[in-house]
Design a protein around this motif. Sequence first.
Motif, short mmCIF file in Angstrom:
data_model
loop_
_atom_site.label_atom_id
_atom_site.label_comp_id
_atom_site.label_asym_id
_atom_site.label_seq_id
_atom_site.Cartn_x
_atom_site.Cartn_y
_atom_site.Cartn_z
N ASP A 155 0.80 -1.13 -0.05
CA ASP A 155 0.08 -0.06 0.11
C ASP A 155 0.94 1.38 0.08
OD1 ASP A 155 -2.33 -1.65 0.01
OD2 ASP A 155 -2.86 -1.39 2.12
N CYS A 156 1.82 1.29 0.75
CA CYS A 156 2.74 2.35 0.63
C CYS A 156 3.33 2.55 -0.65
CB CYS A 156 3.86 2.18 1.97
SG CYS A 156 3.17 2.39 3.44
N PHE A 157 3.95 1.42 -1.13
CA PHE A 157 4.47 1.75 -2.64
C PHE A 157 3.42 2.20 -3.51
CE2 PHE A 157 5.27 -0.39 -6.91
CZ PHE A 157 6.40 0.61 -7.00
N MET A 158 2.24 1.76 -3.51
CA MET A 158 1.32 2.13 -4.35
C MET A 158 0.96 3.65 -4.17
SD MET A 158 0.59 -0.44 -6.13
CE MET A 158 -0.84 -0.11 -7.01
N ILE A 159 0.91 4.18 -3.10
CA ILE A 159 0.43 5.70 -2.94
C ILE A 159 1.84 6.58 -2.82
CG2 ILE A 159 -1.67 5.06 -1.77
CD1 ILE A 159 -0.23 5.77 1.06
N ASP A 160 3.02 5.97 -3.19
CA ASP A 160 4.40 6.61 -3.43
C ASP A 160 4.65 7.25 -2.00
OD1 ASP A 160 4.11 6.55 -6.34
OD2 ASP A 160 2.97 8.47 -6.19
N LYS A 161 4.46 6.49 -0.95
CA LYS A 161 5.13 6.74 0.29
C LYS A 161 6.41 5.96 0.47
CE LYS A 161 2.96 7.05 4.31
NZ LYS A 161 2.35 6.53 5.50
N VAL A 162 6.84 5.04 -0.44
CA VAL A 162 8.04 4.29 -0.70
C VAL A 162 8.27 4.52 -2.28
CG1 VAL A 162 8.35 3.25 1.56
CG2 VAL A 162 7.39 1.91 -0.64
N GLY A 163 9.39 4.75 -2.77
CA GLY A 163 9.74 4.75 -4.25
C GLY A 163 10.26 3.38 -4.72
N VAL A 164 10.64 2.28 -3.80
CA VAL A 164 11.17 0.90 -4.48
C VAL A 164 10.53 -0.18 -3.58
CG1 VAL A 164 12.98 -0.50 -4.59
CG2 VAL A 164 13.45 1.96 -4.98
N ILE A 165 10.10 -1.39 -4.17
CA ILE A 165 9.57 -2.46 -3.43
C ILE A 165 10.32 -3.60 -4.04
CG2 ILE A 165 7.77 -2.84 -5.23
CD1 ILE A 165 5.97 -3.72 -2.67
N VAL A 166 10.85 -4.47 -3.13
CA VAL A 166 11.45 -5.75 -3.46
C VAL A 166 10.52 -6.85 -3.16
CG1 VAL A 166 13.25 -7.49 -2.93
CG2 VAL A 166 13.62 -4.79 -3.09
N ALA A 167 10.15 -7.63 -4.41
CA ALA A 167 9.06 -8.49 -4.11
C ALA A 167 9.11 -9.92 -4.85
CB ALA A 167 7.73 -7.93 -4.67
N THR A 168 8.44 -10.80 -4.38
CA THR A 168 8.22 -11.95 -5.07
C THR A 168 7.49 -11.84 -6.63
OG1 THR A 168 6.32 -12.93 -4.27
CG2 THR A 168 8.70 -13.51 -3.20
N SER A 169 7.26 -12.71 -7.57
CA SER A 169 6.75 -12.46 -8.51
C SER A 169 5.20 -12.43 -8.33
CB SER A 169 7.03 -13.67 -9.83
OG SER A 169 7.05 -14.79 -9.19
N ALA A 170 4.81 -13.26 -7.51
CA ALA A 170 3.48 -13.42 -6.93
C ALA A 170 3.06 -11.91 -6.35
CB ALA A 170 3.28 -14.39 -5.85
N VAL A 171 3.80 -11.39 -5.66
CA VAL A 171 3.33 -9.98 -5.24
C VAL A 171 3.40 -8.78 -6.05
CG1 VAL A 171 3.98 -8.13 -3.98
CG2 VAL A 171 4.34 -10.23 -2.72
N GLY A 172 4.36 -9.04 -7.03
CA GLY A 172 4.58 -7.88 -8.25
C GLY A 172 3.58 -8.26 -9.11
N MET A 173 2.98 -9.26 -9.30
CA MET A 173 1.79 -9.49 -10.43
C MET A 173 0.40 -8.50 -9.72
SD MET A 173 3.23 -11.26 -12.83
CE MET A 173 1.84 -11.67 -13.91
N GLY A 174 0.39 -8.39 -8.58
CA GLY A 174 -0.58 -7.58 -8.13
C GLY A 174 -0.63 -6.19 -8.29
N VAL A 175 0.75 -5.80 -8.79
CA VAL A 175 1.01 -4.06 -9.01
C VAL A 175 0.50 -3.69 -10.19
CG1 VAL A 175 2.79 -2.65 -8.87
CG2 VAL A 175 3.05 -4.40 -7.25
N ASP A 176 -0.33 -2.90 -9.95
CA ASP A 176 -0.95 -2.26 -11.10
C ASP A 176 -0.95 -0.64 -11.06
OD1 ASP A 176 -2.29 -1.73 -13.53
OD2 ASP A 176 -4.30 -2.13 -12.98
N LYS A 177 0.36 0.05 -11.22
CA LYS A 177 0.91 1.07 -10.97
C LYS A 177 1.34 1.91 -12.35
CE LYS A 177 2.93 3.47 -7.09
NZ LYS A 177 3.93 4.61 -7.72
N SER A 178 0.73 2.79 -12.55
CA SER A 178 1.32 3.36 -13.97
C SER A 178 2.55 3.93 -14.09
CB SER A 178 0.18 4.23 -14.27
OG SER A 178 0.29 5.46 -13.79
#
Length: 73
Positions: free
Chosen positions: A8-31
């Motif tokens: 959620d912090c990544f999605m609202i730009d509170k953090v600029g980088v996220i390290v994630a597994t592909s499973a988490v990454g697939m849930g990211v829909d951020k333009s």
Amino acid sequence: DDKIHKQDCFMIDKVGVIVATSAVGMGVDKSDVGLVIHYDSSDSRENYIQEAGRAGRDPHLSAKCYVLYSDED
């Protein structure tokens, strides 16, 4: 709960980088994602295309995707 909070912090730009597994990454829909780095190769070309596609959704953004690999891969 911690994972959801960090995403959620990544999605609202509170953090600029996220390290994630592909499973988490697939849930990211951020333009405005401009860079995806794969630490390991995807298990298929289709998965790679899906995962790399997390970047560059904004047509005004120049995005890049890198795969880290070695001769042993």
